[in-house]
Design a protein around this motif. Structure first.
Motif, PDB file in Angstrom:
ATOM      1  N   VAL A 185      37.757 166.461  40.180  1.00 23.35           N
ATOM      2  CA  VAL A 185      38.016 166.308  41.620  1.00 23.35           C
ATOM      3  C   VAL A 185      37.336 165.070  42.172  1.00 23.35           C
ATOM      4  O   VAL A 185      37.911 164.333  42.982  1.00 23.35           O
ATOM      5  N   GLY A 186      36.104 164.800  41.728  1.00 17.97           N
ATOM      6  CA  GLY A 186      35.401 163.619  42.217  1.00 17.97           C
ATOM      7  C   GLY A 186      36.120 162.329  41.886  1.00 17.97           C
ATOM      8  O   GLY A 186      36.118 161.382  42.688  1.00 17.97           O
ATOM      9  N   PHE A 187      36.766 162.268  40.726  1.00 15.07           N
ATOM     10  CA  PHE A 187      37.471 161.051  40.328  1.00 15.07           C
ATOM     11  C   PHE A 187      38.812 160.887  41.050  1.00 15.07           C
ATOM     12  O   PHE A 187      39.234 159.757  41.321  1.00 15.07           O
ATOM     13  N   VAL A 188      39.505 161.984  41.312  1.00  9.92           N
ATOM     14  CA  VAL A 188      40.838 161.863  41.923  1.00  9.92           C
ATOM     15  C   VAL A 188      40.785 161.856  43.443  1.00  9.92           C
ATOM     16  O   VAL A 188      41.787 161.529  44.086  1.00  9.92           O
ATOM     17  N   LEU A 189      39.636 162.197  44.027  1.00  8.53           N
ATOM     18  CA  LEU A 189      39.569 162.336  45.481  1.00  8.53           C
ATOM     19  C   LEU A 189      39.940 161.064  46.240  1.00  8.53           C
ATOM     20  O   LEU A 189      40.677 161.130  47.235  1.00  8.53           O
ATOM     21  N   PRO A 190      39.472 159.868  45.826  1.00  5.83           N
ATOM     22  CA  PRO A 190      39.863 158.672  46.576  1.00  5.83           C
ATOM     23  C   PRO A 190      41.375 158.448  46.627  1.00  5.83           C
ATOM     24  O   PRO A 190      41.888 157.938  47.623  1.00  5.83           O
ATOM     25  N   SER A 191      42.088 158.807  45.555  1.00  7.60           N
ATOM     26  CA  SER A 191      43.544 158.657  45.555  1.00  7.60           C
ATOM     27  C   SER A 191      44.232 159.853  46.197  1.00  7.60           C
ATOM     28  O   SER A 191      45.192 159.698  46.955  1.00  7.60           O
ATOM     29  N   ALA A 192      43.728 161.055  45.912  1.00  9.51           N
ATOM     30  CA  ALA A 192      44.363 162.262  46.436  1.00  9.51           C
ATOM     31  C   ALA A 192      44.241 162.353  47.949  1.00  9.51           C
ATOM     32  O   ALA A 192      45.133 162.883  48.622  1.00  9.51           O
ATOM     33  N   GLU A 193      43.159 161.823  48.519  1.00  8.79           N
ATOM     34  CA  GLU A 193      42.988 161.923  49.962  1.00  8.79           C
ATOM     35  C   GLU A 193      44.057 161.124  50.709  1.00  8.79           C
ATOM     36  O   GLU A 193      44.466 161.511  51.806  1.00  8.79           O
ATOM     37  N   LYS A 194      44.546 160.044  50.119  1.00 10.67           N
ATOM     38  CA  LYS A 194      45.605 159.277  50.761  1.00 10.67           C
ATOM     39  C   LYS A 194      46.972 159.878  50.449  1.00 10.67           C
ATOM     40  O   LYS A 194      47.883 159.800  51.259  1.00 10.67           O
ATOM     41  N   ASP A 195      47.093 160.476  49.269  1.00 12.02           N
ATOM     42  CA  ASP A 195      48.351 161.125  48.904  1.00 12.02           C
ATOM     43  C   ASP A 195      48.617 162.353  49.757  1.00 12.02           C
ATOM     44  O   ASP A 195      49.771 162.676  50.052  1.00 12.02           O
ATOM     45  N   MET A 196      47.556 163.057  50.120  1.00  5.82           N
ATOM     46  CA  MET A 196      47.701 164.316  50.849  1.00  5.82           C
ATOM     47  C   MET A 196      47.210 164.220  52.292  1.00  5.82           C
ATOM     48  O   MET A 196      47.152 165.242  52.983  1.00  5.82           O
ATOM     49  N   ALA A 308      36.211 158.050  30.890  1.00  3.23           N
ATOM     50  CA  ALA A 308      37.056 157.100  30.164  1.00  3.23           C
ATOM     51  C   ALA A 308      38.527 157.255  30.550  1.00  3.23           C
ATOM     52  O   ALA A 308      39.241 156.253  30.745  1.00  3.23           O
ATOM     53  N   MET A 309      39.000 158.491  30.671  1.00  3.74           N
ATOM     54  CA  MET A 309      40.393 158.717  31.050  1.00  3.74           C
ATOM     55  C   MET A 309      40.664 158.246  32.480  1.00  3.74           C
ATOM     56  O   MET A 309      41.721 157.669  32.763  1.00  3.74           O
ATOM     57  N   ALA A 310      39.715 158.488  33.373  1.00  5.58           N
ATOM     58  CA  ALA A 310      39.885 158.011  34.752  1.00  5.58           C
ATOM     59  C   ALA A 310      39.936 156.491  34.793  1.00  5.58           C
ATOM     60  O   ALA A 310      40.754 155.892  35.502  1.00  5.58           O
ATOM     61  N   TRP A 311      39.067 155.865  34.036  1.00  3.05           N
ATOM     62  CA  TRP A 311      39.020 154.404  33.959  1.00  3.05           C
ATOM     63  C   TRP A 311      40.340 153.848  33.421  1.00  3.05           C
ATOM     64  O   TRP A 311      40.850 152.819  33.890  1.00  3.05           O
ATOM     65  N   ALA A 312      40.926 154.542  32.447  1.00  2.52           N
ATOM     66  CA  ALA A 312      42.126 154.036  31.789  1.00  2.52           C
ATOM     67  C   ALA A 312      43.414 154.366  32.543  1.00  2.52           C
ATOM     68  O   ALA A 312      44.418 153.663  32.390  1.00  2.52           O
ATOM     69  N   ILE A 313      43.415 155.432  33.361  1.00  4.69           N
ATOM     70  CA  ILE A 313      44.674 155.933  33.923  1.00  4.69           C
ATOM     71  C   ILE A 313      44.795 155.699  35.420  1.00  4.69           C
ATOM     72  O   ILE A 313      45.802 155.156  35.903  1.00  4.69           O
TER      73      ILE A 313
END
Length: 740
Positions: A185-196, A308-313
């Motif tokens: 959740v911490g990694f996706v929050l910056p993107s998810a907050e704008k998506d939602m 690593a996955m967050a960095w790559a994706i």
């Protein structure tokens, strides 16, 4: 009244008497026993009437009964009266040896009733039987002590080899899944907050919901693992985690995403308490501390994998598709999907492993446990080159079991059977949890609660506070580079390049064109826009305050009304506004990489601490490791006052993480060894649930002081660690002891 009526009345009187016994038993030996007697009496009533009806049918079939000479009642001379003798089936037995109808259900004989003692005598007999529960518990404890000694000898014979290492990697995947869940959740929050289109409160709830789910999951799955088995419970919990992690990658709304992450957290919550208990029951005493500490490394590997996955994706926004404005699948959703892989892999691998033999022995399943221990022995001996060695154990001590007093019979509906099973399971789990606070374990449990709470409060509070402080320092540094323009006049100019980190005050813009550009951190205050044209604008953190727009056209922009603060619009038009919340553009890539890089370094920094704790755990003991690491972590907290730059905060984060991991490893080992096998995962699950509650409190309190003061987080963290290290020394040392 005829004989038939007397027969019916006698049976009814007996049933009413049994009901009275149940009421008396509730008062004398407890409500739980009384409820069990109620169920037995109801079952006896049903069967008694059924038997009576069958007897009536038999009477009709054979032409009725024939009264005996002394008033007895038998059927066509096939049943002798009591004065003349017994049938063949009872020949050679006196009346006291006859099997009481319902005795197989656990209902004691009411012998005092024959002597005319009445209901009080029958109740006393019932109460006496259930008072034997105390003796049963004593026998069970004695069996557990004998089993612990014998089990240790069997593990010594089985040796440590291929089987344990295979199980190590299988359970490591489950622990890795837990480590991944913390970071998702911490990694996706910056993107998810704008998506939602998330508000600040929604973002905060999304950040904490995983901990709340893990808190519930740890308590529930920990309790169930002591009743239905370690392997089965872990498979169920990981399956729930995998399913809802998969769904969370595709759902669009905030509420549905929140629910899926909550359910995913509930599933993964059982990982830590079950994994450590499960693995410890295959380890001999001299290997237990070291190899449980090595197992902790998979939590670190999970954090590295997530970073690593967050960095790559996530920064690759081209990895996305959308169907109109209703359905969007951006790169952060791919990351969420990839993070479910460790859990799926753990499920697949776990299906090839057996249940804990210690669990089987605690539940009276001798043959199943013997087969598994033989498998462990043979696997290790073949790998070591001694296939001819034979497993010499023939009999293993099993623990005395409590018989089930409830028999629903064959006629009960399936849903009634399931209801009773689930209710019984719930009571068993709850009663097992209550024994953790019994006089025998009360002091240990309270001390462990204090140590777990203090460790979790400081660790999770600081590990979330560090990244927030780094972001705060980044914002301060970014704000220091802001360019300010005052009273500028711009006419007939086309802006088609990026505008970033600027403040324009009292400016005048006439017939200007803002086309195909990005605005980042732009502020226009008290400015005039006349006959201007805005087209294809993408903005972030951009606002117009107290501005006036005259004859201005906005076409395909995301300059919504909330970006125009106290502005006047005169003959101005908005056409084809961009809908929904847009993702950050590619220029934010550096900030995203920094977040992932910091998490990667912080997770990797625990590697030295893991190695040191694994090598020294069985040499210096659990308590010295726990207290020593906590004291050093407490001292390191005071260096936080020197963290005035981004690089300094990253270094302090790595230092704190590398030192404190030894405390966590020793605490995990200590928790496994302080409780007996039939209460191990229940106690571990409860303490881990308390850990997650402390994490929520620590995160909420520490982050509220970001940008305000460092003193309060430093004092809170150091105080909690000091208290935890002091209390840890009061716990009993478990090094060198057999597993209870």
């Amino acid at each position: 009244m005829d004989d038939d009526g007397r027969y019916r009345d006698g049976r009814s009187d007996f049933i009413r008497g049994a009901k009275d016994i149940a009421k008396v038993a509730k008062k004398q030996v407890g409500k739980k026993v009384g409820r069990g007697m109620d169920k037995m009496t109801d079952e006896y009533t049903r069967r008694s009437y059924k038997r009576f009806e069958e007897e009536d049918d038999d009477d009709d079939a054979y032409g009725g009964g024939v009264p005996s000479n002394d008033g007895g009642y038998y059927r066509n001379d096939s049943r002798a009266n009591d004065d003349e003798g017994h049938s063949d089936s009872t020949e050679g037995h006196d009346e006291d040896d006859e099997i009481y109808e319902g005795e197989y259900q656990g209902i004691p004989r009411a012998e005092s009733g024959k002597a005319g003692g009445g209901m009080d005598g029958m109740a006393a007999a019932q109460a006496q039987q259930f008072r034997d529960l105390t003796a049963y518990e004593g026998e069970r404890r004695k069996d557990q002590e004998e089993l612990a000694q014998q089990y240790e000898s069997i593990l010594q014979e089985c040796g440590h080899g291929k089987f344990q290492w295979t199980l190590y990697f299988v359970l490591g995947l489950a622990l890795m899944a837990d480590g991944v869940e913390i970071f998702v959740v911490g990694f996706v929050l910056p993107s998810a907050e704008k998506d939602m289109c998330l508000s600040e409160p929604n973002k905060g709830m999304l950040g904490l919901i995983v901990y709340l789910g893990m808190m519930v999951g740890a308590f529930v799955w920990g309790g169930l693992a002591d009743r239905i088995g370690r392997r089965q419970t872990l498979l169920i919990s990981l399956s729930i985690n995998s399913v809802f992690a998969f769904f969370s990658s595709f759902v669009q709304g905030y509420v549905s995403f929140l629910f899926c992450r909550l359910a995913s957290g509930v599933g993964i919550g059982g990982s830590i308490p079950i994994v450590f208990s499960y693995y410890s029951e295959f380890l001999a005493q001299e290997k237990r501390g070291e190899h449980l500490s090595w197992l902790c490394m998979f939590w670190m590997i999970g954090g590295i994998y997530a970073s690593a996955m967050a960095w790559a994706i996530i920064p690759h926004y081209g990895w996305s598709f959308q169907m109109g404005s209703a359905y969007q699948f951006h790169s952060w959703r791919v990351f969420v999907l990839v993070c479910a892989f460790p859990s799926v892999a753990a499920i697949s691998a776990l299906t090839t492993m057996p249940e804990s033999p210690r669990f089987y022995l605690e539940n009276g399943k001798h043959d199943e446990a013997w087969m598994i221990l033989k498998q462990v022995h043979d696997t290790n001996m073949r790998a070591k080159g001694y296939p001819e060695r034979v497993f010499s154990v023939t009999t293993i001590k099993t623990v005395k079991q409590m018989e089930d007093l409830v028999d629903l019979g064959d006629g009960a509906a399936w849903h009634e059977k399931w209801r009773i099973k689930l209710t019984t399971l719930f009571h068993q789990v709850w009663n097992n949890f209550q024994t953790v606070f019994s006089p025998q374990y009360r002091r240990t449990t309270y001390m462990m609660m204090a140590v777990w709470f203090s460790m979790s409060f400081s660790y999770y509070g600081l590990t979330v506070w560090f990244p927030d402080m780094i972001k705060y320092l980044q914002k301060q540094e970014y704000a220091s580079r802001t360019k300010v323009f005052v009273k500028e006049k711009v006419e007939h100019v086309t802006f088609n390049f990026t505008l970033e980190n600027q403040v324009h005050r009292q400016g005048e813009y006439f017939n200007d064109k803002f086309m195909n550009l990005k605005m980042r951190s732009m502020v226009f205050e008290d400015s005039l826009f006349e006959e201007c044209y805005f087209e294809d604008i993408t903005s972030s953190n951009t606002f117009f305050k107290n501005c006036t727009f005259i004859a201005t056209l906005f076409y395909n922009t995301d300059l919504f009304k909330y970006r125009l603060v106290n502005c006047r619009l005169i003959n101005s038009t908005f056409l084809h506004n961009k809908e929904g919340c847009l993702l950050s553009d590619v220029s934010d890539e550096n900030n995203a990489y920094m977040v992932y890089f910091v998490s990667f370094l912080g997770t990797l920094a625990v590697l030295p601490g893991n190695i040191v704790s694994a090598l020294l755990m069985d040499k210096i003991g659990r308590l010295r490791m726990l207290a020593g690491s906590s004291v050093i972590s407490c001292i390191s907290c005071f260096f936080l006052s020197f963290g005035n730059s981004e690089s300094a905060m990253i270094a302090l984060l790595c230092l704190f993480g590398g030192i404190s991991i030894a405390s966590w490893n020793s605490l995990d080992v200590l928790t496994v060894e302080l409780y007996p096998s039939d209460k191990r995962t229940t106690a571990f699950g409860f303490l881990n649930a308390l850990c997650k509650l402390a994490a929520v409190l620590g995160i909420s309190i520490f982050t509220s002081f970001v940008g305000i003061t460092k003193a309060v987080p430093i004092l809170f963290a150091s105080g909690a660690l000091a208290a935890g290290s002091y209390l840890a020394l009061k716990l009993p040392e478990t090094r060198g002891q057999v597993l209870q």
